[in-house]
Motif scaffolding. Structure first.
Motif, PDB file in Angstrom:
ATOM      1  N   PRO A  45      17.306  39.288  41.902  1.00  0.00           N
ATOM      2  CA  PRO A  45      18.552  39.936  41.471  1.00  0.00           C
ATOM      3  C   PRO A  45      18.490  40.497  40.066  1.00  0.00           C
ATOM      4  CG  PRO A  45      18.810  37.548  41.583  1.00  0.00           C
ATOM      5  CD  PRO A  45      17.512  37.869  42.240  1.00  0.00           C
ATOM      6  N   HIS A  46      17.704  39.876  39.173  1.00  0.00           N
ATOM      7  CA  HIS A  46      17.602  40.372  37.802  1.00  0.00           C
ATOM      8  C   HIS A  46      16.789  41.675  37.747  1.00  0.00           C
ATOM      9  CE1 HIS A  46      19.308  36.521  36.849  1.00  0.00           C
ATOM     10  NE2 HIS A  46      18.253  35.883  37.297  1.00  0.00           N
ATOM     11  N   MET A  97      24.581  37.410  35.982  1.00  0.00           N
ATOM     12  CA  MET A  97      25.214  36.204  36.521  1.00  0.00           C
ATOM     13  C   MET A  97      25.837  36.483  37.879  1.00  0.00           C
ATOM     14  SD  MET A  97      26.977  34.181  33.312  1.00  0.00           S
ATOM     15  CE  MET A  97      28.045  35.549  32.814  1.00  0.00           C
ATOM     16  N   TYR A  98      26.472  37.659  38.006  1.00  0.00           N
ATOM     17  CA  TYR A  98      27.178  37.947  39.247  1.00  0.00           C
ATOM     18  C   TYR A  98      26.227  38.091  40.426  1.00  0.00           C
ATOM     19  CZ  TYR A  98      30.365  39.920  42.594  1.00  0.00           C
ATOM     20  OH  TYR A  98      31.093  40.120  43.731  1.00  0.00           O
ATOM     21  N   PHE A  99      25.183  38.908  40.271  1.00  0.00           N
ATOM     22  CA  PHE A  99      24.273  39.109  41.390  1.00  0.00           C
ATOM     23  C   PHE A  99      23.424  37.869  41.651  1.00  0.00           C
ATOM     24  CE2 PHE A  99      25.143  43.627  40.481  1.00  0.00           C
ATOM     25  CZ  PHE A  99      25.518  44.006  41.767  1.00  0.00           C
ATOM     26  N   ALA A 100      23.194  37.049  40.619  1.00  0.00           N
ATOM     27  CA  ALA A 100      22.521  35.772  40.855  1.00  0.00           C
ATOM     28  C   ALA A 100      23.404  34.858  41.701  1.00  0.00           C
ATOM     29  CB  ALA A 100      22.181  35.107  39.527  1.00  0.00           C
ATOM     30  N   SER A 101      24.728  34.952  41.527  1.00  0.00           N
ATOM     31  CA  SER A 101      25.641  34.112  42.313  1.00  0.00           C
ATOM     32  C   SER A 101      25.599  34.457  43.796  1.00  0.00           C
ATOM     33  CB  SER A 101      27.078  34.253  41.788  1.00  0.00           C
ATOM     34  OG  SER A 101      27.642  35.505  42.145  1.00  0.00           O
ATOM     35  N   LEU A 102      25.236  35.710  44.134  1.00  0.00           N
ATOM     36  CA  LEU A 102      25.156  36.089  45.547  1.00  0.00           C
ATOM     37  C   LEU A 102      24.040  35.347  46.267  1.00  0.00           C
ATOM     38  CD1 LEU A 102      25.732  39.969  45.578  1.00  0.00           C
ATOM     39  CD2 LEU A 102      27.325  38.166  46.223  1.00  0.00           C
ATOM     40  N   GLU A 103      23.043  34.863  45.520  1.00  0.00           N
ATOM     41  CA  GLU A 103      21.971  34.086  46.135  1.00  0.00           C
ATOM     42  C   GLU A 103      22.480  32.747  46.640  1.00  0.00           C
ATOM     43  OE1 GLU A 103      17.614  34.902  44.743  1.00  0.00           O
ATOM     44  OE2 GLU A 103      18.771  34.123  43.063  1.00  0.00           O
ATOM     45  N   THR A 108      31.098  37.949  51.217  1.00  0.00           N
ATOM     46  CA  THR A 108      32.554  37.806  51.326  1.00  0.00           C
ATOM     47  C   THR A 108      33.129  37.175  50.072  1.00  0.00           C
ATOM     48  OG1 THR A 108      32.350  37.553  53.713  1.00  0.00           O
ATOM     49  CG2 THR A 108      34.415  36.844  52.712  1.00  0.00           C
ATOM     50  N   PHE A 109      32.482  36.110  49.605  1.00  0.00           N
ATOM     51  CA  PHE A 109      32.938  35.452  48.391  1.00  0.00           C
ATOM     52  C   PHE A 109      32.793  36.378  47.189  1.00  0.00           C
ATOM     53  CE2 PHE A 109      31.981  32.993  44.565  1.00  0.00           C
ATOM     54  CZ  PHE A 109      33.110  32.191  44.489  1.00  0.00           C
ATOM     55  N   GLY A 110      31.658  37.096  47.127  1.00  0.00           N
ATOM     56  CA  GLY A 110      31.441  38.015  46.011  1.00  0.00           C
ATOM     57  C   GLY A 110      32.485  39.105  45.949  1.00  0.00           C
ATOM     58  N   THR A 111      32.854  39.652  47.110  1.00  0.00           N
ATOM     59  CA  THR A 111      33.869  40.699  47.152  1.00  0.00           C
ATOM     60  C   THR A 111      35.228  40.164  46.726  1.00  0.00           C
ATOM     61  OG1 THR A 111      32.675  41.744  48.975  1.00  0.00           O
ATOM     62  CG2 THR A 111      34.935  42.454  48.609  1.00  0.00           C
ATOM     63  N   SER A 112      35.560  38.956  47.174  1.00  0.00           N
ATOM     64  CA  SER A 112      36.863  38.393  46.816  1.00  0.00           C
ATOM     65  C   SER A 112      36.944  38.069  45.330  1.00  0.00           C
ATOM     66  CB  SER A 112      37.134  37.130  47.640  1.00  0.00           C
ATOM     67  OG  SER A 112      36.195  36.104  47.334  1.00  0.00           O
ATOM     68  N   MET A 113      35.827  37.681  44.721  1.00  0.00           N
ATOM     69  CA  MET A 113      35.841  37.342  43.303  1.00  0.00           C
ATOM     70  C   MET A 113      36.129  38.557  42.429  1.00  0.00           C
ATOM     71  SD  MET A 113      35.528  34.159  42.597  1.00  0.00           S
ATOM     72  CE  MET A 113      35.081  34.230  40.869  1.00  0.00           C
ATOM     73  N   ILE A 114      35.756  39.743  42.898  1.00  0.00           N
ATOM     74  CA  ILE A 114      36.027  40.954  42.130  1.00  0.00           C
ATOM     75  C   ILE A 114      37.524  41.127  41.887  1.00  0.00           C
ATOM     76  CG2 ILE A 114      35.990  43.480  42.268  1.00  0.00           C
ATOM     77  CD1 ILE A 114      33.423  42.297  41.356  1.00  0.00           C
ATOM     78  N   ASN A 115      38.337  40.685  42.859  1.00  0.00           N
ATOM     79  CA  ASN A 115      39.786  40.822  42.719  1.00  0.00           C
ATOM     80  C   ASN A 115      40.343  39.978  41.578  1.00  0.00           C
ATOM     81  OD1 ASN A 115      40.010  42.572  44.969  1.00  0.00           O
ATOM     82  ND2 ASN A 115      39.889  40.826  46.342  1.00  0.00           N
ATOM     83  N   VAL A 116      39.570  38.979  41.127  1.00  0.00           N
ATOM     84  CA  VAL A 116      40.027  38.130  40.032  1.00  0.00           C
ATOM     85  C   VAL A 116      39.899  38.832  38.689  1.00  0.00           C
ATOM     86  CG1 VAL A 116      39.661  35.899  38.895  1.00  0.00           C
ATOM     87  CG2 VAL A 116      39.393  36.083  41.343  1.00  0.00           C
ATOM     88  N   VAL A 117      39.001  39.829  38.610  1.00  0.00           N
ATOM     89  CA  VAL A 117      38.726  40.476  37.327  1.00  0.00           C
ATOM     90  C   VAL A 117      39.991  41.096  36.740  1.00  0.00           C
ATOM     91  CG1 VAL A 117      37.419  42.307  36.179  1.00  0.00           C
ATOM     92  CG2 VAL A 117      36.319  40.900  37.928  1.00  0.00           C
ATOM     93  N   ILE A 190      30.355  28.941  39.915  1.00  0.00           N
ATOM     94  CA  ILE A 190      30.352  28.866  38.451  1.00  0.00           C
ATOM     95  C   ILE A 190      29.773  30.145  37.856  1.00  0.00           C
ATOM     96  CG2 ILE A 190      29.271  27.723  36.471  1.00  0.00           C
ATOM     97  CD1 ILE A 190      29.561  25.082  37.950  1.00  0.00           C
ATOM     98  N   LEU A 191      28.659  30.620  38.424  1.00  0.00           N
ATOM     99  CA  LEU A 191      28.071  31.869  37.958  1.00  0.00           C
ATOM    100  C   LEU A 191      29.024  33.042  38.175  1.00  0.00           C
ATOM    101  CD1 LEU A 191      24.387  31.514  39.217  1.00  0.00           C
ATOM    102  CD2 LEU A 191      25.124  31.663  36.836  1.00  0.00           C
ATOM    103  N   ALA A 192      29.650  33.090  39.359  1.00  0.00           N
ATOM    104  CA  ALA A 192      30.578  34.184  39.663  1.00  0.00           C
ATOM    105  C   ALA A 192      31.800  34.140  38.748  1.00  0.00           C
ATOM    106  CB  ALA A 192      31.008  34.114  41.131  1.00  0.00           C
TER     107      ALA A 192
END
Length: 280
Positions: A45-46, A97-103, A108-117, A190-192
C-alpha cells in the motif's frame, strides 16, 4: 419530447450538487474495491501511495504551470515549508495510514470511514473556534444531527457482521483475501481513525494555505510531488525488497494506480464545480 427534455434539464440543474457528490463517492468506492484487489494481489500500500501521487503530480504539473501562470504567487521558503507540512499531513500520514488499514479491514469499512471526515472536520473546526455553531436555529441543529448520524452509520458498519457475500465467479476482479492479508479489527480501525483525523486537519490547514497560495492546480501538483517523495522515503525505510517496486502493465496493480490518478482529477474538477455552484 422537448418539454420532457426541458423538465429533465431543470431537475438536473436543481439537483446538480447532489448528483456531483454522489458521483464523487461512487468514484471513491470503485477505487477502494480496485485497490483492495491490488493489495490482495500482493501490492504494497505504501508503494501504491508513492506511485499514485508521483504520477498524479507529473500529469498535473504542465496544466498547473501553463494555466496558472498569471495567478500563481511567487514561491518563498516559508510557503514551501508550509506546503511541505501540508503534504506530510495530507499524503504521507493520511493516505499511508488509510490504505494500510485496508489490509486489515474491508472496502466497505474503508468507504464508510470516509463519511467521518466531514463530521470530524466540523467538530475540530468548532473546537478550534474556526466555525460557529448555533443550536438555536435549524441550520445548527441540522449540522449536529448530520454529524451524529454519520458517526452512528460508521459504528454500525464497523460492529455489524452479516452474512458473507461471495464474489461472482466470472467477475474480472476478485476480492478474495490472500494469505498475506490478515483481518485485524483493532489495528485496522485505529489506522483508519487516525488517518481520518489527519485528513480533517489537512482540510482545515489547506483552507489557510489557499489564501496565501490561491492557485489550486499548482498547490495540488506540489502536494502530489512532495507527498510522493515523502512517501517514497518512508517506503524505502520499511520495504527492503527492490522487486516490490516493479509494476507490470497488464495486472490490477498498474490499473489501480492509473484509476486513482484519474479519480483524483475527476474529483478535483467536481469539487471545483461544486464550489462554484455554492458560491453563486
Amino acid at each position: 419530447m422537448a418539454p420532457m427534455v426541458g423538465k429533465m434539464g431543470m431537475i438536473y440543474r436543481r439537483f446538480k450538487p447532489h448528483i456531483l457528490m454522489v458521483l464523487i463517492h461512487v468514484g471513491y468506492t470503485i477505487m477502494y474495491l480496485i485497490t483492495d484487489a491490488a493489495f490482495s494481489h500482493g501490492m504494497n500500500p505504501h508503494i501504491f501511495v508513492t506511485y499514485r501521487h508521483v504520477l498524479g503530480g507529473l500529469v498535473m504539473f504542465p496544466f498547473a504551470y501553463f494555466l496558472e501562470r498569471k495567478v500563481r504567487p511567487k514561491m518563498t521558503l516559508a510557503l514551501f515549508f508550509e506546503i511541505f507540512l501540508l503534504s506530510l499531513v495530507g499524503v504521507s500520514l493520511t493516505l499511508n495510514m488509510y490504505f494500510a488499514s485496508l489490509e486489515y479491514t474491508s472496502p466497505t469499512f474503508g468507504t464508510s470511514m470516509i463519511n467521518v471526515v466531514a463530521s470530524l472536520t466540523f467538530v475540530i473546526a468548532v473546537a478550534l473556534r474556526l466555525e460557529g455553531l448555533d443550536v438555536r436555529n435549524a441550520r445548527g441543529i441540522a449540522k449536529v444531527l448530520g454529524t451524529l448520524i454519520s458517526l452512528a452509520g460508521v459504528m454500525t458498519m464497523t460492529l455489524y457482521k452479516g452474512p458473507e457475500v461471495q464474489t461472482w465467479k466470472g467477475a474480472p476482479i476478485h476480492l478474495n483475501r490472500s494469505n498475506s492479508v490478515h483481518e485485524n479489527w483493532i489495528k485496522g480501525p485505529i489506522l483508519a481513525g487516525a488517518s481520518c483525523i489527519s485528513w480533517s486537519l489537512w482540510y482545515i490547514r489547506q483552507a489557510f494555505t489557499l489564501k496565501k497560495y490561491p492557485a489550486q492546480l499548482s498547490l495540488t501538483a506540489w502536494i502530489n510531488l512532495i507527498g510522493g517523495a515523502q512517501s517514497a522515503a518512508f517506503t524505502v525505510l520499511i520495504q527492503h525488497k527492490p522487486a516490490a517496486w516493479s509494476i507490470a502493465f497488464n495486472n490490477i496493480d498498474f490499473w489501480s494506480i492509473v484509476y486513482a490518478v484519474i479519480k483524483e482529477w475527476s474529483c478535483m474538477l467536481r469539487y471545483n464545480n461544486l464550489h462554484s455552484i455554492m458560491v453563486h
